[in-house]
Design a protein around this motif. Structure first.
Motif, mmCIF file in Angstrom:
data_model
loop_
_atom_site.group_PDB
_atom_site.id
_atom_site.type_symbol
_atom_site.label_atom_id
_atom_site.label_comp_id
_atom_site.label_asym_id
_atom_site.label_seq_id
_atom_site.Cartn_x
_atom_site.Cartn_y
_atom_site.Cartn_z
ATOM 1 N N GLY A 173 -8.922 -2.045 -6.433
ATOM 2 C CA GLY A 173 -9.157 -2.001 -4.996
ATOM 3 C C GLY A 173 -7.921 -1.903 -4.143
ATOM 4 O O GLY A 173 -8.015 -1.944 -2.909
ATOM 5 N N HIS A 174 -6.747 -1.785 -4.751
ATOM 6 C CA HIS A 174 -5.513 -1.671 -3.980
ATOM 7 C C HIS A 174 -5.270 -0.216 -3.566
ATOM 8 O O HIS A 174 -5.600 0.712 -4.303
ATOM 9 C CB HIS A 174 -4.324 -2.162 -4.799
ATOM 10 N N ARG A 175 -4.665 -0.047 -2.416
ATOM 11 C CA ARG A 175 -4.203 1.281 -2.013
ATOM 12 C C ARG A 175 -2.843 1.529 -2.656
ATOM 13 O O ARG A 175 -1.925 0.721 -2.506
ATOM 14 C CB ARG A 175 -4.074 1.372 -0.496
ATOM 15 N N VAL A 176 -2.723 2.632 -3.373
ATOM 16 C CA VAL A 176 -1.498 2.920 -4.117
ATOM 17 C C VAL A 176 -0.905 4.232 -3.623
ATOM 18 O O VAL A 176 -1.588 5.262 -3.547
ATOM 19 C CB VAL A 176 -1.776 3.017 -5.633
ATOM 20 N N ARG A 177 0.364 4.199 -3.301
ATOM 21 C CA ARG A 177 1.108 5.397 -2.899
ATOM 22 C C ARG A 177 2.308 5.515 -3.821
ATOM 23 O O ARG A 177 3.077 4.558 -3.961
ATOM 24 C CB ARG A 177 1.534 5.293 -1.433
ATOM 25 N N LEU A 178 2.460 6.669 -4.423
ATOM 26 C CA LEU A 178 3.516 6.863 -5.409
ATOM 27 C C LEU A 178 4.623 7.732 -4.828
ATOM 28 O O LEU A 178 4.391 8.881 -4.435
ATOM 29 C CB LEU A 178 2.947 7.512 -6.674
#
Length: 408
Positions: free
Chosen positions: A21-26
């Motif tokens: 459920g985390h927002r992940v930006r790479l």
């Protein structure tokens, strides 16, 4: 920053965090943009694909003595400010956590200047200096024979007179612009976040040492490798079904000057009367013609080919090392620089593989080493024993737990 072996673990970790459920930006090089988007993560461009190719195309990247200084100058220091600025511009105050490798000087500075929580993620034990269990390095092979006080003195001297003079002036100049005090002991202490150090390898591969950073957590090898994301070559199954288990050869995903490696691979395979798979996205390195028993493919996820292979011959990167262990097959390494000599030492110590230096990596010698590895019942037994460690392991879940616990 880095090759597929450096980026894949962070993609896998991002996928696992997103599933919670985390927002992940790479933040990653454009070379990996399509892959990041295919797995459903947000992509932030760190540098261009041309930058990636320029960095990879220099022989110094794999030189045992020059590699560190090349990476430091053209990778870490060159992109330090850019990394900091991306984090500053994309942070959500109070709701952003950064997970970065030891190459992330910009992330470490953002932690100190902006107060953004940072978790240092280390893919290999080589980056954790210890006078108790000293990582092997190709240019200082005698280090592990020294008593602890001499090891500590050696580390201190190397950092004070070699490493810090190279990386600290530019780093501290940037820190001065931000009103931060100068730092020192860059790689011995500073690169490790005081919040948490996440070791993406298991304790059976490298025990946690008394002089490692506080708040260090070991999990396991990520093993993320584009399985079910990148399609298998259509000719692969036909080749595997009509051959005995092949030997898989790869000099590493970012190697552009592997002509000698592949030449030796072909000769060794023919000497042994075996079949082989040659893996590289840069086919100009290959011999002009290959026999029917040897096939080239741009890329195959290791988890989908190594269980059907006889052995893996590679450069000694931690990702390739772990995949061979998970498949329960022997491996032969050609360690060049970085963590590769240390991984080669550990594999040989566990009796699951062997290694040859690049200057000794000839078809005759490769064939000889492989013959012993493939025909040794003891090597096979040790490989199967190590493989058992992977059966119930869930390293990504463990890593997510560490990250979530550190920021509560």
């Amino acid at each position: 920053m880095g090759s597929s072996g450096d980026v894949h673990p962070f993609i896998g970790l991002g996928v696992a965090l997103a599933a919670r459920g985390h927002r992940v930006r790479l933040i990653v090089n454009e070379y990996f943009k399509d892959l990041v988007r295919r797995v459903g993560l947000e992509y932030i461009e760190f540098s261009t694909a041309e930058d990636f190719m320029e960095l990879a195309d220099h022989p110094a990247l794999w030189h045992p003595r020059r590699a560190f200084f090349y990476i430091a100058q053209h990778g870490i220091l060159k992109w330090m400010r850019r990394q900091y600025e991306i984090i500053r511009e994309n942070q959500i105050p109070g709701d952003t956590v950064v997970v970065a490798s030891c190459l992330g000087f910009g992330a470490r500075i953002a932690q100190e200047h902006l107060g953004i929580p940072l978790i240092s993620a280390h893919l290999q034990p080589f980056v954790l200096w210890s006078s108790y269990s000293t990582p092997r390095h190709s240019t200082i092979p005698f280090m592990h024979f020294l008593p602890r006080h001499l090891k500590d003195a050696f580390f201190w001297t190397g950092e004070k007179f070699v490493i810090d003079p190279f990386v600290c002036p530019k780093t501290n100049a940037f820190r001065r612009e931000l009103g931060l005090p100068p730092m020192k002991r860059a790689f011995g202490r500073w690169i490790h976040s005081p919040l948490a150090t996440l070791c993406l390898f298991p304790e059976w591969y490298a025990d946690c040492q008394p002089d490692w950073p506080r708040n260090t957590y070991t999990t396991g090898f990520p093993l993320w490798d584009e399985r079910n994301v990148t399609a298998l070559p259509p000719q692969l199954n036909d080749f595997l079904n009509h051959q005995e288990p092949p030997i898989v050869f790869t000099p590493g995903s970012a190697v552009l000057h592997g002509q000698d490696f592949f030449r030796a691979a072909v000769e060794a395979t023919q000497r042994l009367g075996k079949s082989a798979i040659l893996l590289t996205r840069f086919p100009e390195q290959l011999p002009r013609s290959l026999p029917d028993t040897i096939r080239h493919f741009d890329y195959i996820p290791f988890s989908q080919v190594l269980p059907r292979a006889a052995a893996l011959v590679h450069h000694g990167g931690i990702g390739s090392t772990a995949q061979a262990m998970a498949a329960g097959i022997p491996q032969l390494m050609m360690p060049m620089a970085h963590d590769q000599p240390d991984n080669a030492y550990r594999v040989k110590k566990m009796h699951i593989g062997d290694w040859l230096l690049p200057r000794h990596f000839s078809g005759r010698r490769v064939a000889g080493k492989l013959s012993r590895l493939l025909n040794s019942p003891q090597i096979g037994q040790h490989c199967r024993k190590i493989q058992e460690h992977f059966r119930d392991a869930d390293p990504m879940s463990q890593a997510c737990d560490v990250i979530e616990k550190a920021i509560r």
